[in-house]
Structures are given as C-alpha cells and as structure tokens.
Design an enzyme around this catalytic site. Structure first.
Site, PDB file in Angstrom:
ATOM      1  N   HIS A  50      11.419  70.670 -59.001  1.00  0.00           N
ATOM      2  CA  HIS A  50      12.411  70.271 -60.004  1.00  0.00           C
ATOM      3  C   HIS A  50      13.791  70.173 -59.363  1.00  0.00           C
ATOM      4  O   HIS A  50      14.537  71.152 -59.337  1.00  0.00           O
ATOM      5  CB  HIS A  50      12.435  71.302 -61.131  1.00  0.00           C
ATOM      6  CG  HIS A  50      11.113  71.463 -61.815  1.00  0.00           C
ATOM      7  ND1 HIS A  50      10.077  72.174 -61.257  1.00  0.00           N
ATOM      8  CD2 HIS A  50      10.657  70.991 -63.000  1.00  0.00           C
ATOM      9  CE1 HIS A  50       9.039  72.143 -62.090  1.00  0.00           C
ATOM     10  NE2 HIS A  50       9.367  71.436 -63.148  1.00  0.00           N
ATOM     11  N   GLU A 428       9.836  91.392 -82.446  1.00  0.00           N
ATOM     12  CA  GLU A 428       8.835  91.904 -81.513  1.00  0.00           C
ATOM     13  C   GLU A 428       8.940  91.244 -80.137  1.00  0.00           C
ATOM     14  O   GLU A 428       8.848  91.905 -79.103  1.00  0.00           O
ATOM     15  CB  GLU A 428       7.418  91.697 -82.064  1.00  0.00           C
ATOM     16  CG  GLU A 428       7.126  92.456 -83.354  1.00  0.00           C
ATOM     17  CD  GLU A 428       7.624  91.725 -84.600  1.00  0.00           C
ATOM     18  OE1 GLU A 428       8.046  90.564 -84.493  1.00  0.00           O
ATOM     19  OE2 GLU A 428       7.593  92.326 -85.701  1.00  0.00           O
TER      20      GLU A 428
END
Ligand SMILES: Cc1ncc(C[n+]2csc(CCOP(=O)(O)OP(=O)(O)O)c2C)c(N)n1
Ligand SMILES: [Mg+2]
Length: 682
Positions: A50, A428
């Site tokens: 990338h 969470e």
C-alpha cells in the site's frame, strides 16, 4: 489488497498536488520524500502493498518523528517512550521507513527490500513481535485507535501510581478514513473523551479515499464534529504544510482533552496520474508511474538509496531521545519505587500472591461453599486484587452481574486515575481493545467483564490479543442456558466452540469454587495470550475437598474415578460437572461404575502428553456433557461418543426448566450410560 478502483476524476486533487509540489523542497520535505521513495520501492519490489498512505502521510509523520515524539532508537523498550500506533496498518511501509530512517536496529535496508516476504520484519501489516519498536499488530481497521486508548489510559494510571518523574509520555495514532468509519472508533473515542485522555493524539489521514473510491460514496459525516462531541479537541490542517502540522502538534501537546487532527492529505502524493485515487491505495504504482513520481518529488536517487544529506538528519532525529532517556534512567535509579516499577514493567508477578491463593483455596476446600462460579470468581478477586497491585479491573456496564468489582478499587475517572476499576460503559469491543492496550503498554494486568454471549462483540480484539500474545483476562459470566429467563439472545451456544477454535486463546470453564480459583491462577500466569474465564450465573456445589496444586492446569483430570473399572467416562465442564457427579452417584447405586472427568480447558488438555490424555479419557465409552453446542467435542469423545448438550438456540424460562426441556439432565446421562456403556453389569 489490490484495488479495483479506476484512476478517474482526480483533476482537482492533481491541481492541488501540483501546487504542493511547486513548493520548495525544504530539508523537511526531502526527509519526507525519503519515506515516499522507500514506500514506492518496497511495494514495487514486493509487487504488492500500500504505497498511497505512506506517501500521503509522510509529511505529518516526518514532523512527528523528528520534532515531537519522545523515543530513542537505541532503546525502543524505554518504558517512558511515547507510543506510536499505526492504526491504518495497511500503510505499514510508513512505519518501516520511519524505523529504518531513524536508525532502529533490525530494520536495515535489507529488511525493506524483503517487504512482505516470509520472515521479513517488514511484514504486510505491522506485527508486534517482528520488531521491538512496533507497539502493536495493526491491520484490522479501528483496532489500533481503540488499543491506543488503552495505552493512553495505562499511562495515566501508572503516572498516578509512580509519579510523573517516571511516567510522562504521550500516545500518537495515525488513523485513516477506514479506522474512523469502523464502529469501534465510536466506543474508543467516546471513552477517551470521557476520561479526558489528553495525552492521546489521533492524526487522521483525511484523504477522502478508501478502497472502493471516494469516501463520499459511503459516508457524509464529519469525524471532527463527532469527536468534538465526545469531548475531544479537534483541528483541521493541510497535511502537506509543515508549518500547520507543527502548530497542530503543539496544540495537541497543550490540550486538556484528547486531540484529533484531521490532516487533509493527498493519497499517493507525488504519483502523477494516480495520486488522489483509490488506485494508489493498495497496489504497486508500476514502473513508469513510480519513476515519474520520484521525478515529481525531486528524488533522483537509485531505489532503496537515501543520500547522506537526508539520512543523517533522520539518524539524528532517532537519537533525539537519548539525553532525556538517560536523564530518566537517573531518575529511576534514585526513585523510591524503583523495584516495584521495574517488576510491574517486566510483567513479573509479586511475591506472596500464590501463597495467598493457596490459603484461599485451602479455606474453600474446608468450607465447600455452594456458589455460582461468578461468585467464586469475585471471591478469588478479593484475594488477587490486594495481592497483585498491577491488576486493573472493569466491566462493560455489568459490574453487578459479572461481580468484577471488589472493595478499595476505586472508580477510574477523568479526575481520578489513582483507582483500579474502569467503568467501560456498554462498549464491549472498545473495552477489549483498551484492555489490549493496557496490557501492551506494560505495568498493568487488565481484566474486564461482560456476559459470555457478548464475547461476539469483542471477538476482533480478542483475536488480536491472541495474535499479539497479550495478557488480557476476560471475565465472561452467564455462560449457558443456565442464565435462564433472559432467554436465547443472552444464552451462549456456539461461543465455547468458536473461542476454542481460535489459536492461542485460553478458554477456562471451571466447575466449582476451587476450580474457579485455579483458573484465575492460570489466567494470571498466562502471559502468552488472552484468558477467558467462562462463569456461571447459577450456583454449583463444591466438588473438591482438596486444593493442593492446580488440577485445572492439565486442562482435564479425573475428578472421580470408577471404583471397579469404568463402565463409561463422563466428561463435563463447568456447571455440568456437578450433573455428571449426580449421575455417577445414582448409577453407582445400581452397581454401574463410571468415572467423571472435569475438563475446564480443552487447550491445556490438548497440550498434555498422549499417555496422560489416555489415562484421563480411558477406554470405556465416553459421554460428554456441556450446556452448549457439541462442535469440537468429537476430539475427546471419538466417533462412538455421545454428546449431551444443545443442538440449537435456547429459550426463556427458569434455568432448571431449560435443562429439562433441552434434555441436559441426570436422567439423560444415566440413560446414555445404560445405552452405550460397557454392559458388564447386565
Ligand atoms: C476491519 C477491516 N475491514 C476492512 C479492511 C480492508 N481494508 C484495508 S484498507 C481499507 C480501506 C481503508 O481506507 P483508509 O483508511 O481511508 O485508507 P487509505 O485508502 O486512505 O490508505 C480496507 C477496507 C481492514 N483492513 N480491516
Ligand atoms: Mg483514506
């Protein structure tokens, strides 16, 4: 990942690029161009990778790593270094180029030439074990940002404990459009804003491009407004203007809130046709475009070559932290808490905790309490929290259910970091990632609670913990249909199997109070990855009357042997072990002798040698009992075994009614033994 996007419609960006490239190539721009050139070369050599992100963020990273970040390339393990997290992990060449240029051992040019090849430290995405200056493994977007929140929180907690003379550093994050589109950025951003983690700075690579093309195809939010609403200080800058970058980083240093700086950048800056397009996100530029990019940047050097005039200021930047680090070492040497600081940072457990746990277990053996394993866990914490001062707890808004809080912990808040309990809120995923950051930072051992079924909401962070090998302890209560009336949305079925399937995760499902204490010991000692304590809502009888050593350590053991040879072996975990024991007793009255094996951890049992496994499993027919799906049990039951458990979702009813409804009963075990067991009693 190869991009499928085309190269169209970047006229406006190319005009801006022309303007940027027309600016004089200052020393700083030259240094940034070294990053760009190395990223281009490494991706060309690997034929994958990338280049766009490193080329876009090179200017911002150069200012950060040469003027602001406190680190010393000679000692990447310096505890008081600033932490740098490349949340946009696909831009890994940015980090490798920075480590190389700043003179970090182990990131020599040869490593960059082997970018993305087997055993290269310059792996496709940054991996924490590959180099000591890689703070964490990144790649799953958003995780880096959320983990960095944990690192920044750990800094505050340790500063409150040891003082600013030992702990006073910042956490810097580079995050892209992708990280900010991910839901976890919401949880993490909100938590950091609430706790006013002002030493956390996110540098947002605001290039408006992701893989499918322009981000305007998928989003129209303004992340700065969103983060401002969380309580962050925000600023928008031209990410290619060195003056603006420097001013923004100064602003971040002074801020009383966490800071997000949106750096308007051009992805692939320098690429003459592909800059500003998704085409430069995740594919090599190609020979001609690469050549032309270097020409446009004013970089006439051979591939993988950085001239001295550029290399030496970079090296000097890497040594900037040398004097501050030495001064810090002197402060440490004289510090009254030196031994304790060194102990916790090394991850060494304190003296005395194991003895405290032994005494606790001996008391349990005598008292034989009937407790839910979540209650037994709380009792274990009442021993562990005072004995292990580096433990920091928390829950995702289920403190009273998870029983994760014990006395004298104090609630962590913006104005109170001299506390040990974190109210993570209903977050969470953010909690699990923050726990990873706390553990990675060092000096603390995080535990956090939620319902077992919501481990699904934390799964990507648990997976990263497993991959990175961090000591995060999850207290996962309400572990089966045994939670009862809350019904199937809250009743885990496939969770044990799916988490057992994840490499390097220690899944522990204790059967009674002593086993719970043993499993806590194992979790505390497990430095190699996350441990999951899977605990019941409902009470279980005490099954053990002795507590020497740690029987759970072998994963499974014979809890009750058959007196005269086994007609069958009952293998159970957690709350179902007492069911198996009851069945054993009633079978015994009929003269049918069975053994009961408690199997709190499949992973640990799987690590035992074949002869131990054979001695536990025996040669009699096997019956497995677990109030969950049976996937994976065939490993222990073999082709002829019987599994008594769940085959679909649960239902809403009192626990006892559910066990009957789903046929997980003493009677079912008895009848399975009679059907399948050695027939010698007939
Ligand atoms: C959780 C997750 N989903 C998807 C991906 C695949 N992926 C990698 S990069 C990327 C686009 C990221 O866009 P951005 O952050 O803007 O990076 P840029 O293209 O600007 O470099 C995607 C979807 C991923 N790595 N992680
Ligand atoms: Mg982008």
């Amino acid at each position: 990942m190869a991009s499928t996007a085309d190269v169209s419609d970047n006229t406006a960006v190319l005009a801006r690029q022309a303007d940027i490239l027309a600016r004089p190539v200052t020393a700083e721009r030259g240094m940034a161009n070294a990053i760009r050139a190395l990223a281009i070369d490494a991706v060309e050599a690997a034929k994958s990778g990338h280049p766009g992100m490193p080329m876009g963020m090179a200017d911002v990273a150069t200012v950060l790593w040469t003027k602001f970040m406190d680190y010393d390339a000679a000692d990447p393990g310096w505890p008081d270094r600033d932490r740098f997290v490349l949340s946009a992990g696909h831009g890994s060449m940015l980090l490798y180029a920075l480590l190389h240029l700043t003179g970090h051992d182990g990131m020599e040019i040869a490593e960059l030439k082997r970018f993305r090849q087997l055993h290269s430290k310059a792996a496709g995405h940054p991996e924490v074990h590959e180099h000591p200056a890689i703070e964490m493994t990144t790649g799953p977007l958003g995780q880096g940002l959320a983990t960095a929140v944990g690192m920044a929180l750990a800094e505050r907690l340790l500063a409150a404990k040891f003082g600013r003379s030992l702990v006073d550093h910042r956490t810097w994050v580079i995050a892209g459009d992708g990280c900010l589109m991910e839901g976890i950025s919401h949880e993490a951003g909100a938590l950091a804003g609430h706790l006013k983690l002002n030493k956390l700075t996110v540098l947002f690579d605001d290039n408006s491009i992701s893989i499918d093309g322009g981000t305007d195809m998928a989003t129209s939010e303004d992340p700065l407004k969103r983060f401002a609403a969380y309580g962050w200080a925000v600023r928008r800058i031209d990410g290619h203007d060195f003056g603006e970058i420097e001013a923004a980083l100064k602003f971040a240093q002074k801020s009383a809130k966490p800071t997000m700086i949106a750096c308007k950048t051009i992805i692939g800056l320098g690429a003459p046709t592909k800059a500003g397009t998704a085409g430069v996100h995740g594919a090599a530029l190609g020979g001609a475009e690469a050549e032309a990019a270097k020409a446009a940047l004013g970089w006439p050097h051979l591939p993988f070559t950085v001239p001295d005039a550029v290399a030496s200021p970079w090296k000097a930047a890497g040594a900037r932290g040398s004097a501050p680090r030495r001064a810090w070492l002197k402060r440490l040497a004289k510090h009254p808490q030196r031994a304790e600081f060194e102990r916790v940072m090394a991850g060494r457990l304190p003296d005395g905790w194991a003895e405290a746990m032994s005494a606790f277990k001996a008391a349990l053996a005598e008292q034989k309490p009937k407790l839910a394993t979540r209650q037994a866990s709380q009792k274990a914490l009442e021993v562990l929290v005072p004995a292990v001062p580096e433990l920091v707890g928390g829950s995702a808004d289920l403190t009273g259910s998870n029983l994760t809080l014990v006395k004298n912990m104090g609630g962590v808040a913006a104005g109170n970091f001299a506390a040990r309990y974190i109210y993570y809120g209903v977050r969470e995923h953010g909690m699990a990632a923050a726990m990873n950051g706390i553990a990675l930072h060092g000096g603390l051992i995080p535990y956090g609670g939620t319902f077992f079924v919501f481990s699904d909401y934390m799964r990507p962070a648990i997976r990263l913990a497993a991959l990175m090998g961090v000591r995060a302890i999850h207290v996962l209560t309400h572990d089966s249909i045994g939670l009862g009336e809350d019904g199937p949305t809250h009743q885990p079925i496939e969770h044990l199997a799916s988490l057992r399937a994840m490499p390097n995760v220690l899944v522990l499902r204790p059967a009674d109070a002593i086993e719970t204490a043993e499993c806590w010991e194992l979790a505390i000692r497990n430095t190699a990855g996350p441990s999951l304590l899977v605990l019941s809502r409902q009470a279980v009888p005490a099954l053990r009357s002795e507590a020497n050593g740690n029987k759970c350590a072998r994963g499974a053991y014979v809890l009750a042997e058959a007196a005269n040879g086994r007609a069958a072996t009952l293998i159970a975990t957690g709350t179902e072990v007492s069911l198996a024991m009851a069945a054993r007793e009633s079978l015994g009255k009929e003269g049918i002798d069975v053994a009961v094996v408690s199997a709190p951890s499949f992973e640990l049992f799987g690590q035992q040698d074949a002869s131990y496994q054979a001695s536990v499993l025996g040669s009699a027919p096997r019956i497995g009992v677990e109030a969950a799906g049976g996937f994976g049990w065939e490993r222990w039951l073999g082709p002829d075994g019987i599994f008594i458990g769940m085959s679909g979702f649960g239902a809403s009813a009192p626990a006892e009614a559910l066990y009957h409804h789903f046929g997980i009963t003493e009677a079912a075990i008895v009848s399975a033994v009679k059907r399948k067991g050695n027939q010698k009693w007939q």
